[in-house]
Write an enzyme that holds these catalytic residues in place. Sequence first.
Site, short mmCIF file in Angstrom:
data_model
loop_
_atom_site.label_atom_id
_atom_site.label_comp_id
_atom_site.label_asym_id
_atom_site.label_seq_id
_atom_site.Cartn_x
_atom_site.Cartn_y
_atom_site.Cartn_z
N THR A 145 -90.60 101.92 -23.82
CA THR A 145 -90.03 102.98 -24.65
C THR A 145 -90.90 103.14 -25.90
O THR A 145 -91.93 102.47 -26.05
CB THR A 145 -88.58 102.66 -25.09
OG1 THR A 145 -88.62 101.64 -26.11
CG2 THR A 145 -87.74 102.18 -23.92
N ARG A 146 -90.47 104.02 -26.80
CA ARG A 146 -91.18 104.21 -28.07
C ARG A 146 -90.64 103.29 -29.16
O ARG A 146 -91.01 103.42 -30.34
CB ARG A 146 -91.08 105.68 -28.50
CG ARG A 146 -92.19 106.13 -29.46
CD ARG A 146 -92.21 107.64 -29.64
NE ARG A 146 -90.96 108.15 -30.14
CZ ARG A 146 -90.64 108.24 -31.44
NH1 ARG A 146 -91.49 107.84 -32.36
NH2 ARG A 146 -89.48 108.74 -31.79
N LYS A 147 -89.80 102.35 -28.79
CA LYS A 147 -89.27 101.39 -29.76
C LYS A 147 -90.29 100.27 -29.97
O LYS A 147 -90.08 99.11 -29.62
CB LYS A 147 -87.94 100.81 -29.26
CG LYS A 147 -86.83 101.85 -29.17
CD LYS A 147 -85.55 101.23 -28.64
CE LYS A 147 -84.44 102.26 -28.53
NZ LYS A 147 -83.19 101.69 -27.96
N THR A 148 -91.41 100.66 -30.57
CA THR A 148 -92.52 99.73 -30.81
C THR A 148 -92.67 99.46 -32.30
O THR A 148 -92.06 100.13 -33.14
CB THR A 148 -93.82 100.32 -30.26
OG1 THR A 148 -93.98 101.65 -30.76
CG2 THR A 148 -93.79 100.39 -28.73
N HIS A 287 -90.55 94.85 -24.29
CA HIS A 287 -91.45 94.74 -25.44
C HIS A 287 -90.75 94.45 -26.77
O HIS A 287 -91.42 94.15 -27.75
CB HIS A 287 -92.30 96.02 -25.58
CG HIS A 287 -91.52 97.29 -25.62
ND1 HIS A 287 -91.07 97.85 -26.78
CD2 HIS A 287 -91.12 98.13 -24.63
CE1 HIS A 287 -90.42 98.97 -26.51
NE2 HIS A 287 -90.44 99.17 -25.21
#
Length: 316
Positions: A145-148, A287
């Site tokens: 996902t874009r939860k980085t 991640h």
Amino acid sequence: MPITEGAPRHGNPANLLPPSWKKSISLWLEEDTPSFDYGGFVVGDRPAEARLLAKSPGILAGVPFFNEVFRQLDCTVEWHAKEGDEVGKEKKQHVATVKGPVRCVLLGERVALNLLARCSGIATKSDSLLSLLRKAGYKNTLAGTRKTTPGFRLVEKYGMLVGGCDPHRQDLSAMTMLKDNHIWACGGSIPTAVAAAKASAGFAVKVEVECLTEEEANTAIEAGADVVMLDNFTPDGVRVASKNLKDRWGRGVNARALIEVSGGLTEDNVADYVCDDIDIISSSSIHQGVKHVDFSLKVVPKETNGKAGSGDAAET
């Protein structure tokens, strides 16, 4: 086969990295030593050899970042394992050798180890969840996902790729994802939001809509969405909704839209969601908050002239 399952094992994922990534390495080295290197003064610049040891099992990932740290410090790295290999099954496996001025080896040590440990941890978790899904019969794509982490996204996305997973959209410019806030800001109208996205992004950028019900997914596909995300559905709800959507909008090359499932999916529950009508399963669990792979860098004591075993290397 998606590139994420083909490239890490058979190609070189480092070829995906943009030219700008090396600037981040320079900034991270600058952050770690913003002024004087007092420890470096103590050890001097005699030639040294250090051994990278894998101390816990995992998938090796992040080789380009590790290499670049030491390249910028005028050191060389010789690898004894490849990107994507399983390492650390044997105690303190010697996976690489770093050579250069001892001061420079120690300057890069912590930055390089942190990068490698984090990236390898993500690759390991990605590989683990993907393997679990394959055993459960899932044949399609597992994505992140874009939860980085801000400033560290490229490394984390790279780890997903090495672990065999799809990194999902790289950033807000890579795909238009219309979530509940976007829809609400458009007066609650999915067609209005999709039309605006299509008009601004053009034909080259896909549009995805987050849907809380099967009805919303139908509305989004009818409006022209390329992907619909079934968000926070129950396992049974996913099976029913995905089948109904495929029956109505087509399967395979004839499908009007891809179906993604997301929302709280982990190793503990993701197998319950497996069915043939899901194109993408996305999860931030591959991640976010993952356990790092433990690496250490040990300088070979000077008096051994490089002949010591890995257990004899000095702590750094």
